[in-house]
Design a protein around this motif. Sequence first.
Motif, PDB file in Angstrom:
ATOM      1  N   PRO A  34     -15.658 -45.512  32.875  1.00 19.46           N
ATOM      2  CA  PRO A  34     -15.429 -46.749  32.111  1.00 19.46           C
ATOM      3  C   PRO A  34     -14.040 -47.324  32.354  1.00 19.46           C
ATOM      4  CG  PRO A  34     -16.493 -45.092  30.730  1.00 19.46           C
ATOM      5  CD  PRO A  34     -16.087 -44.406  32.010  1.00 19.46           C
ATOM      6  N   LYS A  35     -13.043 -46.448  32.519  1.00 14.32           N
ATOM      7  CA  LYS A  35     -11.684 -46.916  32.806  1.00 14.32           C
ATOM      8  C   LYS A  35     -11.647 -47.637  34.158  1.00 14.32           C
ATOM      9  CE  LYS A  35      -9.123 -45.010  29.418  1.00 14.32           C
ATOM     10  NZ  LYS A  35      -8.112 -45.692  28.595  1.00 14.32           N
ATOM     11  N   GLY A  36     -12.392 -47.110  35.109  1.00 12.93           N
ATOM     12  CA  GLY A  36     -12.442 -47.737  36.424  1.00 12.93           C
ATOM     13  C   GLY A  36     -13.133 -49.086  36.389  1.00 12.93           C
ATOM     14  N   LEU A  37     -14.224 -49.194  35.637  1.00 11.82           N
ATOM     15  CA  LEU A  37     -14.964 -50.448  35.555  1.00 11.82           C
ATOM     16  C   LEU A  37     -14.122 -51.572  34.968  1.00 11.82           C
ATOM     17  CD1 LEU A  37     -18.499 -49.290  34.368  1.00 11.82           C
ATOM     18  CD2 LEU A  37     -17.912 -50.326  36.558  1.00 11.82           C
ATOM     19  N   LYS A  38     -13.223 -51.233  34.053  1.00  7.76           N
ATOM     20  CA  LYS A  38     -12.400 -52.258  33.393  1.00  7.76           C
ATOM     21  C   LYS A  38     -11.390 -52.893  34.342  1.00  7.76           C
ATOM     22  CE  LYS A  38     -12.631 -50.397  28.680  1.00  7.76           C
ATOM     23  NZ  LYS A  38     -11.826 -49.807  27.567  1.00  7.76           N
TER      24      LYS A  38
ATOM     25  N   GLY B  88      -9.229 -39.439  50.339  1.00  7.99           N
ATOM     26  CA  GLY B  88      -8.321 -38.961  49.305  1.00  7.99           C
ATOM     27  C   GLY B  88      -8.318 -39.798  48.047  1.00  7.99           C
ATOM     28  N   TYR B  89      -9.157 -40.827  47.982  1.00  8.88           N
ATOM     29  CA  TYR B  89      -9.214 -41.663  46.791  1.00  8.88           C
ATOM     30  C   TYR B  89      -9.967 -40.968  45.661  1.00  8.88           C
ATOM     31  CZ  TYR B  89      -7.693 -45.665  49.642  1.00  8.88           C
ATOM     32  OH  TYR B  89      -6.988 -46.529  50.451  1.00  8.88           O
ATOM     33  N   LEU B  90      -9.865 -41.521  44.466  1.00  9.05           N
ATOM     34  CA  LEU B  90     -10.554 -40.968  43.306  1.00  9.05           C
ATOM     35  C   LEU B  90     -12.067 -41.148  43.401  1.00  9.05           C
ATOM     36  CD1 LEU B  90      -8.437 -42.007  40.204  1.00  9.05           C
ATOM     37  CD2 LEU B  90      -9.347 -39.737  40.650  1.00  9.05           C
ATOM     38  N   PRO B  91     -12.827 -40.151  42.950  1.00  4.11           N
ATOM     39  CA  PRO B  91     -14.277 -40.350  42.815  1.00  4.11           C
ATOM     40  C   PRO B  91     -14.552 -41.022  41.478  1.00  4.11           C
ATOM     41  CG  PRO B  91     -13.720 -38.088  42.250  1.00  4.11           C
ATOM     42  CD  PRO B  91     -12.425 -38.779  42.620  1.00  4.11           C
ATOM     43  N   LEU B  92     -14.852 -42.320  41.496  1.00  2.00           N
ATOM     44  CA  LEU B  92     -15.060 -43.033  40.237  1.00  2.00           C
ATOM     45  C   LEU B  92     -16.332 -42.606  39.532  1.00  2.00           C
ATOM     46  CD1 LEU B  92     -13.800 -46.641  40.908  1.00  2.00           C
ATOM     47  CD2 LEU B  92     -12.785 -44.837  39.559  1.00  2.00           C
ATOM     48  N   ARG B  93     -17.232 -41.998  40.276  1.00  2.00           N
ATOM     49  CA  ARG B  93     -18.414 -41.412  39.645  1.00  2.00           C
ATOM     50  C   ARG B  93     -18.070 -39.961  39.298  1.00  2.00           C
ATOM     51  NH1 ARG B  93     -22.820 -44.306  39.450  1.00  2.00           N
ATOM     52  NH2 ARG B  93     -22.939 -46.224  40.671  1.00  2.00           N
ATOM     53  N   THR B  94     -17.545 -39.794  38.112  1.00  2.00           N
ATOM     54  CA  THR B  94     -17.035 -38.476  37.724  1.00  2.00           C
ATOM     55  C   THR B  94     -18.136 -37.427  37.578  1.00  2.00           C
ATOM     56  OG1 THR B  94     -17.065 -39.231  35.407  1.00  2.00           O
ATOM     57  CG2 THR B  94     -14.991 -39.414  36.603  1.00  2.00           C
ATOM     58  N   ASP B  95     -19.403 -37.862  37.488  1.00  2.00           N
ATOM     59  CA  ASP B  95     -20.484 -36.889  37.369  1.00  2.00           C
ATOM     60  C   ASP B  95     -20.750 -36.134  38.669  1.00  2.00           C
ATOM     61  OD1 ASP B  95     -21.423 -39.186  38.593  1.00  2.00           O
ATOM     62  OD2 ASP B  95     -23.351 -39.212  37.551  1.00  2.00           O
TER      63      ASP B  95
ATOM     64  N   GLY C 221     -14.553 -57.825  40.145  1.00  2.00           N
ATOM     65  CA  GLY C 221     -14.301 -56.794  41.137  1.00  2.00           C
ATOM     66  C   GLY C 221     -14.882 -55.465  40.689  1.00  2.00           C
ATOM     67  N   LEU C 222     -15.673 -54.846  41.542  1.00  2.00           N
ATOM     68  CA  LEU C 222     -16.213 -53.519  41.243  1.00  2.00           C
ATOM     69  C   LEU C 222     -15.290 -52.478  41.859  1.00  2.00           C
ATOM     70  CD1 LEU C 222     -18.372 -51.703  40.064  1.00  2.00           C
ATOM     71  CD2 LEU C 222     -19.719 -52.035  42.136  1.00  2.00           C
ATOM     72  N   ALA C 223     -14.636 -51.696  41.020  1.00  7.11           N
ATOM     73  CA  ALA C 223     -13.659 -50.713  41.475  1.00  7.11           C
ATOM     74  C   ALA C 223     -14.223 -49.891  42.627  1.00  7.11           C
ATOM     75  CB  ALA C 223     -13.267 -49.810  40.314  1.00  7.11           C
ATOM     76  N   TYR C 224     -13.414 -49.731  43.662  1.00  7.69           N
ATOM     77  CA  TYR C 224     -13.888 -49.121  44.916  1.00  7.69           C
ATOM     78  C   TYR C 224     -12.995 -47.961  45.333  1.00  7.69           C
ATOM     79  CZ  TYR C 224     -15.050 -48.968  49.951  1.00  7.69           C
ATOM     80  OH  TYR C 224     -15.392 -48.583  51.212  1.00  7.69           O
ATOM     81  N   THR C 225     -11.915 -48.230  46.043  1.00 11.33           N
ATOM     82  CA  THR C 225     -11.038 -47.157  46.508  1.00 11.33           C
ATOM     83  C   THR C 225      -9.672 -47.280  45.838  1.00 11.33           C
ATOM     84  OG1 THR C 225     -10.324 -48.512  48.393  1.00 11.33           O
ATOM     85  CG2 THR C 225     -12.137 -46.968  48.769  1.00 11.33           C
ATOM     86  N   PHE C 226      -9.303 -46.277  45.061  1.00  9.06           N
ATOM     87  CA  PHE C 226      -7.974 -46.289  44.466  1.00  9.06           C
ATOM     88  C   PHE C 226      -7.615 -44.897  43.966  1.00  9.06           C
ATOM     89  CE2 PHE C 226     -10.473 -47.117  40.599  1.00  9.06           C
ATOM     90  CZ  PHE C 226      -9.860 -46.282  39.682  1.00  9.06           C
ATOM     91  N   SER C 227      -6.375 -44.769  43.540  1.00  9.15           N
ATOM     92  CA  SER C 227      -5.918 -43.506  42.988  1.00  9.15           C
ATOM     93  C   SER C 227      -4.902 -43.781  41.904  1.00  9.15           C
ATOM     94  CB  SER C 227      -5.286 -42.639  44.081  1.00  9.15           C
ATOM     95  OG  SER C 227      -3.982 -43.110  44.377  1.00  9.15           O
TER      96      SER C 227
ATOM     97  N   HIS D 295     -26.536 -49.529  37.715  1.00 12.29           N
ATOM     98  CA  HIS D 295     -25.568 -49.103  38.726  1.00 12.29           C
ATOM     99  C   HIS D 295     -24.260 -48.655  38.093  1.00 12.29           C
ATOM    100  CE1 HIS D 295     -23.802 -48.652  42.654  1.00 12.29           C
ATOM    101  NE2 HIS D 295     -22.768 -49.379  42.268  1.00 12.29           N
ATOM    102  N   PHE D 296     -23.869 -49.298  37.012  1.00 13.45           N
ATOM    103  CA  PHE D 296     -22.616 -48.937  36.340  1.00 13.45           C
ATOM    104  C   PHE D 296     -22.693 -47.556  35.690  1.00 13.45           C
ATOM    105  CE2 PHE D 296     -20.879 -53.490  35.396  1.00 13.45           C
ATOM    106  CZ  PHE D 296     -20.672 -53.664  36.747  1.00 13.45           C
ATOM    107  N   GLU D 297     -23.894 -47.104  35.381  1.00 16.45           N
ATOM    108  CA  GLU D 297     -24.050 -45.808  34.714  1.00 16.45           C
ATOM    109  C   GLU D 297     -23.467 -44.696  35.586  1.00 16.45           C
ATOM    110  OE1 GLU D 297     -27.564 -43.016  32.723  1.00 16.45           O
ATOM    111  OE2 GLU D 297     -28.037 -44.995  33.527  1.00 16.45           O
ATOM    112  N   GLY D 298     -22.592 -43.894  35.008  1.00 15.69           N
ATOM    113  CA  GLY D 298     -21.970 -42.792  35.735  1.00 15.69           C
ATOM    114  C   GLY D 298     -20.621 -43.121  36.320  1.00 15.69           C
TER     115      GLY D 298
END
Length: 435
Positions: free
Chosen positions: A132-136, A348-355, A146-152, A126-129
């Motif tokens: 890495p900065k968000g996961l930390k 408007g939050y960041l897409p943590l799955r950059t792919d 905490g699994l990064a969810y909604t942020f900017s 699940h972490f794949e994609g």
Amino acid sequence: MKRRMFLCASFAFATLASAALAGQVPAKVETPVTINYYNYNLASTGNGAAATKRLIAEFEAANPNVKVNGVGVPSSDISTRIQADVAAGHGPDIAQMVFSDLDFFVNNLGAVALEDVVPSAELAAHFEGISPKGLKLGVYNGKTYGLAYTFSTPVLFYNADLFRKAGLNPDQPPQTWSEIKVAAKAIVDKTGQDGLATGIFGPSAGDWLFQGLIRSNNGGVLSADRKTLIFAEPAAVEAVSMLHDLYAAGVYSNLDINAAMDGMAAGTVGMYLQTSAIQAYLVKGATGNFDLRATTMPRFGDKPVRPNNSGSALVIMSSDPLKQRAAWELMKFMTSKHAYTVITSEIGYLPLRTDIVNDPQYLGNWVKEHPLVQPNLKQLEALEPWESFPGPNYRQIAKAMMDGAEQAVFGGGDPAQAMKTAQDTAQALMPKSTN
């Protein structure tokens, strides 16, 4: 008496956390189960609530054995509400946690580390994609609570029409705080509108944006060993003094967070530094009225910008293995490619799955049509965590810091003294065992 009750509650939370470590979750949810999901987007009145409700409905349709009881709780009340509800025997099974609450969730509310309950192969898959900065951001003592969810990250929105009227080139927005001062003065002098507003201060602002400002001047708020507050040290004071100078020059308006946002949406503010989560609101106000653009957070001279995140992570709170599996399934869905497409394009939050950014099945076409997201994506590469203060007084520590900074910027006194006084007050609130 209050301390005794708190210690009892803390013991109960610790017991729940210990129970959760007994084994991993079942492979599937094969019997009907209801989970309580505390979510602050559900407590909003805008796009966040609507999008979140739709995603929950989609999850339930795809997972018929799981019923999600969505509970809307304002972000500022999440930890207090959970503490009270768990003590009363009906707390959440999964919660949307503000990152500044991480230390408290782990040490006082019984947050469950994903590595302790989810099979490692499934977790890695699940972490794949995911960035890495968000996961930390949700890692504490080496484990993912905490699994990064909604942020900017902090974005500088600006009114290109006001730039033109002020004789500025909107294709070359300011990149440093010195350039911000020049541009803001031109806007004030030549258009009569506000030059600059920020979301740094105000009752609902939090301290995330302030932390990024200090860090970008190579300062900090907390020592590496988490024992000593350092926001009155020279680098931090210099950053605060810069804002004080902008205010004294008449180019930085002391607007509360709602007035600043409304002014930017109405076209009466030249520049506004704030979370991208308000992007949809600003776009709605600007459409057909003025040319809204965005750029990255300003830097201090040649120092690199070191933005930290706003927003939240998802945290498993239940000690019941079946509910943990149901919560993990919801967590996976809410951080999937599909969910991030909705979260980014509609809220408007960041897409943590950059792919998914360039994938036409997801955000590819939307990103091409919405260039305002680009500064946020760029800053994801330099993202640093929002520091959570230790101990049960963590919110009071942050408030003391922010009250001191606000006094330093707008109060007319010496910024160094204001920050020193605030730091002394806040240090007294730190856990005594770590002083």
